[in-house]
Scaffold this motif. Structure first.
Motif, PDB file in Angstrom:
ATOM      1  N   UNK A 288       0.698  -1.271   0.137  1.00  0.00           N
ATOM      2  CA  UNK A 288      -0.002  -0.324   0.139  1.00  0.00           C
ATOM      3  C   UNK A 288       1.132   1.095  -0.135  1.00  0.00           C
ATOM      4  N   UNK A 289       1.112   2.125  -1.075  1.00  0.00           N
ATOM      5  CA  UNK A 289       1.212   3.705  -1.257  1.00  0.00           C
ATOM      6  C   UNK A 289       0.430   4.488  -0.911  1.00  0.00           C
ATOM      7  N   UNK A 290      -0.712   4.433  -1.608  1.00  0.00           N
ATOM      8  CA  UNK A 290      -1.669   5.103  -1.494  1.00  0.00           C
ATOM      9  C   UNK A 290      -2.212   5.402  -0.989  1.00  0.00           C
ATOM     10  N   UNK A 291      -2.896   6.362   0.315  1.00  0.00           N
ATOM     11  CA  UNK A 291      -4.131   6.184   1.150  1.00  0.00           C
ATOM     12  C   UNK A 291      -5.336   6.588   0.804  1.00  0.00           C
ATOM     13  N   UNK A 325       5.031  13.520   2.096  1.00  0.00           N
ATOM     14  CA  UNK A 325       4.747  14.954   3.076  1.00  0.00           C
ATOM     15  C   UNK A 325       3.015  14.912   3.321  1.00  0.00           C
ATOM     16  N   UNK A 326       2.175  15.388   1.922  1.00  0.00           N
ATOM     17  CA  UNK A 326       0.870  14.634   2.029  1.00  0.00           C
ATOM     18  C   UNK A 326       0.573  13.808   2.511  1.00  0.00           C
ATOM     19  N   UNK A 327       1.567  13.005   1.990  1.00  0.00           N
ATOM     20  CA  UNK A 327       0.475  10.934   2.431  1.00  0.00           C
ATOM     21  C   UNK A 327       0.283  11.322   4.129  1.00  0.00           C
ATOM     22  N   UNK A 328       1.757  11.248   4.481  1.00  0.00           N
ATOM     23  CA  UNK A 328       1.752  11.365   5.699  1.00  0.00           C
ATOM     24  C   UNK A 328       1.142  12.636   6.739  1.00  0.00           C
ATOM     25  N   UNK A 332      -0.651  12.509  11.035  1.00  0.00           N
ATOM     26  CA  UNK A 332      -0.720  13.818  12.040  1.00  0.00           C
ATOM     27  C   UNK A 332      -2.050  15.008  12.106  1.00  0.00           C
ATOM     28  N   UNK A 333      -2.203  14.569  11.366  1.00  0.00           N
ATOM     29  CA  UNK A 333      -3.859  16.091  11.033  1.00  0.00           C
ATOM     30  C   UNK A 333      -4.854  14.904  11.802  1.00  0.00           C
ATOM     31  N   UNK A 334      -4.913  13.249  11.884  1.00  0.00           N
ATOM     32  CA  UNK A 334      -5.880  12.879  12.427  1.00  0.00           C
ATOM     33  C   UNK A 334      -5.986  12.803  14.028  1.00  0.00           C
ATOM     34  N   UNK A 357       9.625   6.699  15.967  1.00  0.00           N
ATOM     35  CA  UNK A 357      10.705   7.866  14.624  1.00  0.00           C
ATOM     36  C   UNK A 357      10.428   8.086  13.760  1.00  0.00           C
ATOM     37  N   UNK A 358       9.152   7.794  12.825  1.00  0.00           N
ATOM     38  CA  UNK A 358       9.152   8.485  11.439  1.00  0.00           C
ATOM     39  C   UNK A 358       8.069   9.574  12.040  1.00  0.00           C
ATOM     40  N   UNK A 359       7.425   9.044  13.431  1.00  0.00           N
ATOM     41  CA  UNK A 359       5.984  10.007  13.347  1.00  0.00           C
ATOM     42  C   UNK A 359       6.543  11.059  14.277  1.00  0.00           C
ATOM     43  N   UNK A 360       7.510  10.601  14.926  1.00  0.00           N
ATOM     44  CA  UNK A 360       8.130  11.840  15.552  1.00  0.00           C
ATOM     45  C   UNK A 360       9.010  12.546  14.783  1.00  0.00           C
ATOM     46  N   UNK A 361       9.555  12.436  13.701  1.00  0.00           N
ATOM     47  CA  UNK A 361      10.000  13.320  12.996  1.00  0.00           C
ATOM     48  C   UNK A 361       9.111  14.037  12.009  1.00  0.00           C
ATOM     49  N   UNK A 362       7.641  13.573  12.223  1.00  0.00           N
ATOM     50  CA  UNK A 362       6.624  13.907  11.276  1.00  0.00           C
ATOM     51  C   UNK A 362       6.319  15.054  12.066  1.00  0.00           C
ATOM     52  N   UNK A 363       6.177  14.980  12.998  1.00  0.00           N
ATOM     53  CA  UNK A 363       5.692  15.825  14.613  1.00  0.00           C
ATOM     54  C   UNK A 363       6.831  16.959  14.532  1.00  0.00           C
ATOM     55  N   UNK A 364       8.570  16.700  14.355  1.00  0.00           N
ATOM     56  CA  UNK A 364       9.166  17.997  14.484  1.00  0.00           C
ATOM     57  C   UNK A 364       9.015  18.536  13.767  1.00  0.00           C
ATOM     58  N   UNK A 365       8.543  18.011  12.653  1.00  0.00           N
ATOM     59  CA  UNK A 365       8.843  18.943  10.834  1.00  0.00           C
ATOM     60  C   UNK A 365       7.394  19.934  10.856  1.00  0.00           C
ATOM     61  N   UNK A 366       6.133  19.267  11.538  1.00  0.00           N
ATOM     62  CA  UNK A 366       5.305  20.408  11.639  1.00  0.00           C
ATOM     63  C   UNK A 366       5.203  21.153  12.724  1.00  0.00           C
TER      64      UNK A 366
END
Length: 482
Positions: A288-291, A325-328, A332-334, A357-366
């Motif tokens: 799965x690559x497409x949300x 980014x847009x998929x991830x 972050x917006x959930x 680790x990836x979720x934390x990176x998304x949070x730091x970026x936003x």
């Protein structure tokens, strides 16, 4: 593997697995060790002949820098699964113990020769390294081994390219590939060498090599940069559509739940079990690559959306995190993240750490806090009671389910309903029968505390969200609502 261990003074493979960094003999540390059980060579001669025409024959090599021998072999076993998913036949897996990868050749100049002998003996045409190689390491290894060399990052990018289906997914993967390729372009032979450009003095090549001053390598880099710029604009335009749909769900006060987790943990199967979505389910990495977003309801009848997102993996290339980014951002917006863990995996804590680790990176970026997390251990029907007891200790508060058999799905629905945002405005209203749509919204979006049908209309005391409370304000009993 067993014979090799006994020659070095260890009785069983489990003894070696318990060794930490400083516990091996110096000679053993510096040697290349074969990792047993990774070969996917087939025995049936007709099938072998068929696959040899279609599949690359690869040798895997990793550098063990930290942790136990068992962890290093598990990492190489995961690389083998990635290689098979990409369409390769794994012939051999090798691990070398080093304090850090060699800056020139990844495994050290002496071990490159040993690796070359393994490549020639097995007839491999590709070497895959369990790490990200620098451009110089890549060039040195290919020059010495005389076969194609790729790293873990390039392998994951290749799998993403094979599995991308939507226009947005394909553009995201292409952007990530070009960002990875740009610093690794290198010239081969005179056709890509630097042109003199005017006077040929200073040993710049002399007669026949004077030209406009731009090499083919520089031209390729310029074209790649232009393509990267174009793809970024296209993805940005497509993300506007995604953001618009997300905004509509938010404005309609529909809570959202994002399903995140390690690749092949069973996220799509869980989405199907909860919603009957009929999403593609495949026992493969990054299927799965497409949300995919579907609506469903809590046991109390409240509507919310479930979104299946791209899977994560240890050492997920940063180019992919940036490109997707847009998929991830769906995660972050959930309002709630359902973190799916593969209960049948031998080292599930690795999966949990990689995803967080990836979720934390998304949070730091936003620069924003991530939504609350509900851990769900999937595939309970494919593991042992001992493993499940260990997971209950490691992941207190987790829900244990089997998307395949349906076990635990009802409990999961209840837990999701409990963790979703609750309406926070209490209203006491008398709604005329002609405004039945408002009563329906209260039933769908709010919590009914009291409902009574009178001659003038439906009297309701309920908890609702602020926007619905505003619409009901004109029908407040005695002109007020709390």
């Amino acid at each position: 593997m067993t014979e090799e261990i006994s020659q070095n003074g260890y009785d069983t493979a489990s003894d070696l697995a318990e060794l930490s960094l400083g516990e091996l003999e110096l000679e053993e540390r510096s040697s290349l060790r074969r990792v047993a059980g990774l070969s996917t060579e087939l025995q049936d001669i007709t099938e072998v002949e068929y696959r040899q025409l279609r599949l690359e024959r690869v040798v895997l090599v990793g550098v063990w820098t930290e942790g136990t021998a068992l962890e290093s072999e598990a990492s190489l076993a995961e690389l083998a699964r990635l290689a098979e998913t990409a369409g390769s036949e794994v012939l051999e897996g090798l691990v070398q113990r080093r304090d850090k990868p060699d800056p020139a050749t990844y495994v050290g100049s002496g071990k490159v020769q040993e690796l070359g002998e393994v490549v020639r003996a097995t007839g491999a045409d590709t070497v895959i390294c369990d790490g990200e190689l620098s451009p110089s390491q890549l060039q040195q290894l290919e020059a010495r081994l005389k076969v194609k060399v790729i790293d873990r990052t390039a392998l994951i990018l290749d799998i993403f390219a094979q599995h991308a289906r939507s226009r947005e997914g394909k553009s995201q993967v292409e952007l990530a590939q070009l960002q990875y390729l740009l610093p690794r372009l290198r010239g081969w032979g005179q056709t890509l060498s630097r042109q003199a450009g005017g006077r040929a003095g200073g040993g710049n090549g002399g007669v026949g090599l004077r030209g406009p001053g731009e090499t083919k390598l520089e031209t390729d880099r310029r074209r790649i940069r232009a393509k990267i710029s174009k793809l970024r604009k296209e993805i940005q335009a497509m993300s506007v559509v995604r953001d618009t749909k997300r905004g509509l769900r938010t404005s309609n006060a529909v809570p959202s739940v994002a399903i995140a987790g390690y690749t092949n943990a069973g996220k799509s199967s869980l989405l199907n079990a909860l919603t009957g979505a009929g999403v593609l389910v495949e026992d493969a990495l990054f299927a799965t690559l497409d949300a995919t977003t579907r609506r469903t309801q809590t046991p109390e009848g409240h509507t919310y959306t479930l979104t299946d997102t791209v899977g994560f993996v240890r050492h997920l290339p940063h180019q992919l995190v940036e490109a997707f980014r847009s998929t991830l951002d769906e995660v972050a917006d959930a309002d709630l993240v359902v973190h799916v863990v593969d209960g049948a995996d031998p080292m599930p804590e690795w999966q949990v750490n990689a995803v967080r680790e990836v979720l934390g990176e998304i949070g730091r970026r936003r620069d924003a806090a991530m939504p609350p997390e509900l851990v769900v251990v999937n595939k309970t029907d494919a593991t042992t009671e001992f493993a499940l007891a260990r997971l209950r200790h490691l992941l207190p508060g987790a829900v244990f389910v089997s998307a395949h058999s349906g076990a635990g799905i009802d409990e999961l629905r209840e837990r999701i309903g409990e963790l979703l945002p609750r309406p926070d405005v209490e209203v006491d209203v008398l709604v005329p029968y002609v405004r039945g749509e408002l009563v329906a919204r209260v039933h769908q979006e709010g919590e009914i505390l009291l409902e009574e049908h009178t001659a003038s209309g439906t009297q309701l005391r309920a908890r609702v969200k602020a926007d619905l409370a505003g619409a009901l304000e004109q029908f407040a009993v005695n002109g007020t609502s709390a």
